[in-house]
Write an enzyme that holds these catalytic residues in place. Structure first.
Site, short mmCIF file in Angstrom:
data_model
loop_
_atom_site.label_atom_id
_atom_site.label_comp_id
_atom_site.label_asym_id
_atom_site.label_seq_id
_atom_site.Cartn_x
_atom_site.Cartn_y
_atom_site.Cartn_z
N GLU A 259 12.54 -55.79 4.02
CA GLU A 259 11.08 -55.85 4.15
C GLU A 259 10.67 -56.41 5.51
O GLU A 259 9.69 -55.96 6.12
CB GLU A 259 10.48 -56.70 3.02
CG GLU A 259 10.65 -56.10 1.64
CD GLU A 259 10.00 -54.75 1.53
OE1 GLU A 259 8.79 -54.63 1.81
OE2 GLU A 259 10.70 -53.78 1.17
N TRP A 262 11.07 -53.71 8.05
CA TRP A 262 9.93 -52.78 8.03
C TRP A 262 8.82 -53.26 8.98
O TRP A 262 8.18 -52.45 9.65
CB TRP A 262 9.36 -52.65 6.61
CG TRP A 262 9.99 -51.58 5.76
CD1 TRP A 262 10.86 -51.76 4.73
CD2 TRP A 262 9.79 -50.17 5.87
NE1 TRP A 262 11.21 -50.54 4.20
CE2 TRP A 262 10.57 -49.55 4.86
CE3 TRP A 262 9.02 -49.36 6.71
CZ2 TRP A 262 10.61 -48.17 4.68
CZ3 TRP A 262 9.05 -47.98 6.53
CH2 TRP A 262 9.84 -47.39 5.52
N TRP A 291 -9.66 -32.48 3.81
CA TRP A 291 -9.95 -33.55 2.86
C TRP A 291 -11.26 -33.29 2.13
O TRP A 291 -12.19 -32.70 2.69
CB TRP A 291 -10.03 -34.89 3.59
CG TRP A 291 -8.84 -35.23 4.42
CD1 TRP A 291 -8.75 -35.27 5.78
CD2 TRP A 291 -7.52 -35.56 3.94
NE1 TRP A 291 -7.49 -35.61 6.19
CE2 TRP A 291 -6.71 -35.79 5.09
CE3 TRP A 291 -6.96 -35.68 2.67
CZ2 TRP A 291 -5.37 -36.15 4.97
CZ3 TRP A 291 -5.62 -36.05 2.57
CH2 TRP A 291 -4.84 -36.27 3.71
N ASN A 326 2.66 -55.07 -3.55
CA ASN A 326 3.06 -53.96 -2.70
C ASN A 326 3.31 -52.67 -3.47
O ASN A 326 2.94 -51.58 -3.02
CB ASN A 326 4.32 -54.33 -1.90
CG ASN A 326 4.60 -53.32 -0.81
OD1 ASN A 326 3.76 -53.06 0.04
ND2 ASN A 326 5.78 -52.71 -0.84
N TRP A 344 -6.85 -40.42 4.52
CA TRP A 344 -6.17 -41.72 4.45
C TRP A 344 -6.85 -42.78 5.30
O TRP A 344 -6.74 -43.98 5.03
CB TRP A 344 -4.70 -41.58 4.86
CG TRP A 344 -4.46 -40.99 6.22
CD1 TRP A 344 -4.28 -39.68 6.53
CD2 TRP A 344 -4.41 -41.70 7.47
NE1 TRP A 344 -4.10 -39.53 7.89
CE2 TRP A 344 -4.17 -40.75 8.49
CE3 TRP A 344 -4.52 -43.05 7.83
CZ2 TRP A 344 -4.05 -41.11 9.83
CZ3 TRP A 344 -4.41 -43.40 9.16
CH2 TRP A 344 -4.17 -42.44 10.15
N TRP A 367 -0.33 -46.56 5.01
CA TRP A 367 -1.25 -45.49 4.63
C TRP A 367 -0.75 -44.12 5.09
O TRP A 367 -0.88 -43.13 4.36
CB TRP A 367 -2.65 -45.78 5.18
CG TRP A 367 -3.41 -46.63 4.22
CD1 TRP A 367 -3.55 -47.99 4.25
CD2 TRP A 367 -4.07 -46.19 3.04
NE1 TRP A 367 -4.26 -48.43 3.17
CE2 TRP A 367 -4.61 -47.34 2.41
CE3 TRP A 367 -4.29 -44.94 2.45
CZ2 TRP A 367 -5.33 -47.27 1.21
CZ3 TRP A 367 -5.02 -44.87 1.27
CH2 TRP A 367 -5.52 -46.02 0.66
#
Length: 437
Positions: A259, A262, A291, A326, A344, A367
């Protein structure tokens, strides 16, 4: 008599005295060091809520720093305004020999730092910046072709190969604390004086228990379990050291270490592909998707009234606390983008306004991962089933019932869209936009 020259250390997202790279380099040479923090009007003025807990967190932290420095005979200098204007005031007030700070990788931060560096150069003042909030930055982790990684797994493998005790070692700032500029405590504006109010609600503690890390891999996906570190806000504002956390993760949890990797990954994506920080898709072809962007449906998602209990629980947790688990972040984001076919960027902006631990690089990365437009290797056809996710990760509905107490009553809405229909529609629209139909 003219004042003796001093060094200024400029705090931004590194709000601690211990193991702070830029502060260490500022203190070592021996010039008296005056720490500075600027409440940036360009960041604060657009915030539309006087009870923004991120500002309260920063203010609480500065108050603690002020007390620590006062105990050593020093002080923190705190200003409110436009950074360039504040620096002009500071340079008029003090004879500044050098300015030290730590790197910030966001587009606005880089623009701000360039402007301040130009001003300091005109005055003949050195401006020195250092890596602090990540282990590896910019182009430090590159592929065999000497290009930035765009997929996490090979990046993570190379990151681990390059990690040595040198990179995870702490900076011994405490050896030089006697070099702080000696002064009576300087003025610290109240929250109200910069336009905000305190909620008084507690913040997560800035340490993580070894027991939690040892169980992290097995329990972290279950939102009802107190099994995540809750260190996001501390990492965001630098009240903990990434190096100390990496050493702990190496000892107790490979999953927790992943993590932390990341975070580095998304920061290097933001640096090497700055267009993502300007609202562009990492994969440009995803900007061709049509969209739906229905404002009424978006509002239902924001308020946690979608009829999907796990999605609604997550959104209500976010709205009430500034935190969302998360696993639930992935489900709520996927629902907005894939089930409702909303851009998004709408969700990214909503999270940016609500998350206590909001970080541009990670928020954008998450996202775009959910939308399929980001760095994932097999993106567009991943569509989470919110009901299946709830059954798997909240089987007793402990998390859901906490945040959706009206579940199974007439007050709870029916699902706003059928999962099978939404999945089929999403795949069709994505294929059309990507030219795969």
């Amino acid at each position: 008599m003219p004042l003796p020259p001093i060094t200024i250390f400029w705090y931004r997202r590194d709000l601690r005295l211990h193991d702070n790279a830029g502060l260490y380099h500022a203190l070592r040479p021996g010039h008296p060091v005056l720490p500075l923090f600027i409440f940036d009007k360009k960041i604060l003025d657009p915030l539309d809520h006087p009870y923004d807990r991120r500002v309260e967190f920063i203010h609480n932290t500065l108050t603690s720093l002020q007390a620590e420095l006062a105990a050593m005979g020093g002080s923190l200098l705190v200003k409110y305004g436009s950074p360039l204007e504040v620096w002009k005031e500071v340079l008029d007030q003090y004879e500044v020999a050098e300015v030290y700070t730590n790197h910030d990788y966001e587009p606005y931060a880089q623009e701000r730092d360039r402007a301040v560096a130009d001003l300091l150069r005109e005055k003949g003042t050195a401006f020195k910046t250092f890596k602090d909030q990540v282990i590896f930055e910019k182009k430090e982790v590159l592929s065999g072709q000497r290009t930035p990684y765009t997929v996490f797994t090979p990046y993570s493998r190379k990151w681990k190969e390059q990690l040595t005790p040198f990179y995870a070692g702490s900076y011994p700032t405490d050896k030089y604390f006697n070099n702080f500029y000696k002064t009576a405590p300087l003025f610290l504006p109240t929250l109200e004086q910069i336009g905000f109010k305190a909620t008084g609600e507690p913040f997560p503690v800035r340490s993580v228990r070894e027991e939690l890390l040892q169980k992290y891999h097995d329990l972290r996906d279950y939102p009802a379990a107190p099994a995540t570190s809750r260190l996001g806000v501390h990492l965001r504002f630098g009240t903990v050291s990434i190096r100390e956390l990496v050493r702990k993760a190496q000892q107790h949890s490979a999953t927790f270490l992943s993590e932390l990797i990341w975070r580095d990954f998304y920061q290097q994506i933001l640096w090497n592909f700055p267009q993502v920080g300007r609202g562009e898709a990492f994969r440009p072809e995803y900007d061709r998707i049509r969209w739906r962007n229905d404002e009424e449906e978006f509002q239902k998602w924001c308020e946690g009234r979608t009829g999907y209990p796990l999605v609604d629980a997550g959104m209500r947790q976010l709205n009430a606390t500034g935190f969302m688990h998360n696993r639930v972040r992935m489900v709520t984001a996927s629902f907005l983008v894939k089930h409702l076919l909303m851009d998004w960027r709408w969700g990214e902006a909503y999270f940016a306004g609500k998350l206590l631990d909001y970080d541009l690089a990670s928020n954008n990365g998450g996202w775009q991962w959910a939308a399929g437009s980001g760095t994932d290797a097999a993106p567009y056809f991943r569509i989470f089933n919110p009901t299946a996710q709830a059954t798997r990760f909240d089987p007793q509905k402990l998390y859901i019932r906490h945040w959706v107490p009206e579940l199974n009553t007439l007050d709870y809405p029916a699902p706003m869209v059928d999962h099978a229909f939404a999945r089929e529609r999403c795949l069709r629209v994505y294929k059309e936009g990507l030219g795969k139909a």
